[in-house]
Motif scaffolding. Structure first.
Motif, mmCIF file in Angstrom:
data_model
loop_
_atom_site.group_PDB
_atom_site.id
_atom_site.type_symbol
_atom_site.label_atom_id
_atom_site.label_comp_id
_atom_site.label_asym_id
_atom_site.label_seq_id
_atom_site.Cartn_x
_atom_site.Cartn_y
_atom_site.Cartn_z
ATOM 1 N N TYR A 1 0.830 -1.204 0.000
ATOM 2 C CA TYR A 1 0.000 0.000 0.000
ATOM 3 C C TYR A 1 0.864 1.252 0.000
ATOM 4 O O TYR A 1 0.563 2.219 -0.708
ATOM 5 C CB TYR A 1 -0.923 0.028 1.227
ATOM 6 N N VAL A 2 1.927 1.244 0.791
ATOM 7 C CA VAL A 2 2.827 2.403 0.834
ATOM 8 C C VAL A 2 3.447 2.626 -0.540
ATOM 9 O O VAL A 2 3.528 3.763 -1.016
ATOM 10 C CB VAL A 2 3.919 2.229 1.921
ATOM 11 N N LYS A 3 3.848 1.549 -1.175
ATOM 12 C CA LYS A 3 4.417 1.667 -2.522
ATOM 13 C C LYS A 3 3.382 2.200 -3.511
ATOM 14 O O LYS A 3 3.701 2.985 -4.398
ATOM 15 C CB LYS A 3 4.956 0.307 -2.977
ATOM 16 N N LEU A 4 2.135 1.788 -3.345
ATOM 17 C CA LEU A 4 1.065 2.186 -4.250
ATOM 18 C C LEU A 4 0.655 3.646 -4.055
ATOM 19 O O LEU A 4 0.562 4.398 -5.032
ATOM 20 C CB LEU A 4 -0.159 1.283 -4.026
ATOM 21 N N LEU B 1 -1.366 6.887 3.006
ATOM 22 C CA LEU B 1 -1.881 5.773 3.793
ATOM 23 C C LEU B 1 -2.210 6.233 5.212
ATOM 24 O O LEU B 1 -3.255 5.877 5.760
ATOM 25 C CB LEU B 1 -0.878 4.618 3.817
ATOM 26 N N GLU B 2 -1.336 7.029 5.802
ATOM 27 C CA GLU B 2 -1.597 7.568 7.138
ATOM 28 C C GLU B 2 -2.825 8.476 7.137
ATOM 29 O O GLU B 2 -3.650 8.411 8.054
ATOM 30 C CB GLU B 2 -0.378 8.323 7.664
ATOM 31 N N MET B 3 -2.966 9.287 6.102
ATOM 32 C CA MET B 3 -4.135 10.166 5.995
ATOM 33 C C MET B 3 -5.419 9.344 5.856
ATOM 34 O O MET B 3 -6.433 9.656 6.479
ATOM 35 C CB MET B 3 -3.982 11.120 4.799
ATOM 36 N N MET B 4 -5.355 8.286 5.056
ATOM 37 C CA MET B 4 -6.525 7.434 4.874
ATOM 38 C C MET B 4 -6.910 6.778 6.198
ATOM 39 O O MET B 4 -8.089 6.749 6.572
ATOM 40 C CB MET B 4 -6.263 6.360 3.823
ATOM 41 N N THR B 5 -5.921 6.270 6.919
ATOM 42 C CA THR B 5 -6.180 5.629 8.207
ATOM 43 C C THR B 5 -6.772 6.639 9.188
ATOM 44 O O THR B 5 -7.749 6.340 9.882
ATOM 45 C CB THR B 5 -4.885 5.019 8.759
ATOM 46 N N ASP B 6 -6.201 7.828 9.253
ATOM 47 C CA ASP B 6 -6.731 8.872 10.139
ATOM 48 C C ASP B 6 -8.159 9.246 9.750
ATOM 49 O O ASP B 6 -9.014 9.435 10.612
ATOM 50 C CB ASP B 6 -5.844 10.121 10.090
#
Length: 157
Positions: free
Chosen positions: A120-123, A129-134
Motif C-alpha cells: 500500500y505504501v508503494k502504491l 496511507l496515514e491520511m486514509m487511516t486517520d
C-alpha cells in the motif's frame, strides 16, 4: 440536479474494498496453516492479541453484542487457535488467549499484514496511507458519536 450515483459511491467503495481484502486474506492468510479459517473471524482473532483479552472487551471494541462475539469465539476455540477460560475477576466474562497454534498463526498474519501495508505504501505513499487511516478513524468516531446520540434519544446527524 443532484447526481445520486456519486453520493452512493462510498458505500460501493467500502463494500468492494472489504470484499477484495477478504479475498486477499483467503489467498494469503487462511491458506498458511488454517485452510478452514474464515476471514470474518479475523477482527476477533486479532483482537485477542498476544496478551489475551476478555470476551466482553473484544465485543465492546468491535461493536458487537457479547452473544455474537461469544459465538465467534466458540468457533475460534474449535479451530484450536484460542482457549477460553473463566475470568477470575469477573465471572460474567471469559478470558481468551491464543494457543501455541494461535500464536504462530497470529505472527504469520501480522507478517502478511506488514507485507500488504508495504505494498500500500508503494502504491499510494506513506503519507496518503496515514491520511486514509486517520480519515477512517474520524469516520468511525463520527458514527460512534452519532450512535451514542441516537441511543440517548437525540437526533444529531
Amino acid at each position: 440536479m443532484k447526481d445520486h450515483h456519486k453520493q452512493a459511491v462510498i458505500f460501493k467503495q467500502l463494500y468492494i474494498l472489504k470484499k477484495l481484502t477478504d479475498d486477499w486474506g483467503d489467498k494469503n492468510i487462511c491458506n498458511l496453516q488454517q485452510p478452514h479459517f474464515n476471514m470474518a473471524f479475523m477482527p476477533f482473532f486479532m483482537a485477542v492479541g498476544l496478551e489475551g483479552k476478555s470476551s466482553s472487551s473484544i465485543a465492546a471494541n468491535l461493536k458487537v453484542s457479547r452473544q455474537a462475539a461469544g459465538k465467534i469465539m466458540k468457533e475460534l476455540e474449535q479451530t484450536g487457535l484460542i482457549k477460553v477460560e473463566k475470568n477470575a475477576t469477573d465471572a460474567r466474562s471469559n478470558l481468551l488467549e491464543l494457543t501455541e497454534a494461535g500464536r504462530s498463526f497470529y505472527l504469520q498474519v501480522t507478517e502478511q499484514s506488514e507485507l500488504l501495508t508495504k505494498k500500500y505504501v508503494k502504491l499510494i505513499g506513506k503519507k496518503q496511507l496515514e491520511m486514509m487511516t486517520d480519515t477512517m478513524e474520524k469516520m468511525i468516531h463520527f458514527h460512534e458519536q452519532l450512535n451514542h446520540c441516537h441511543n440517548m434519544g437525540g437526533t444529531h446527524g
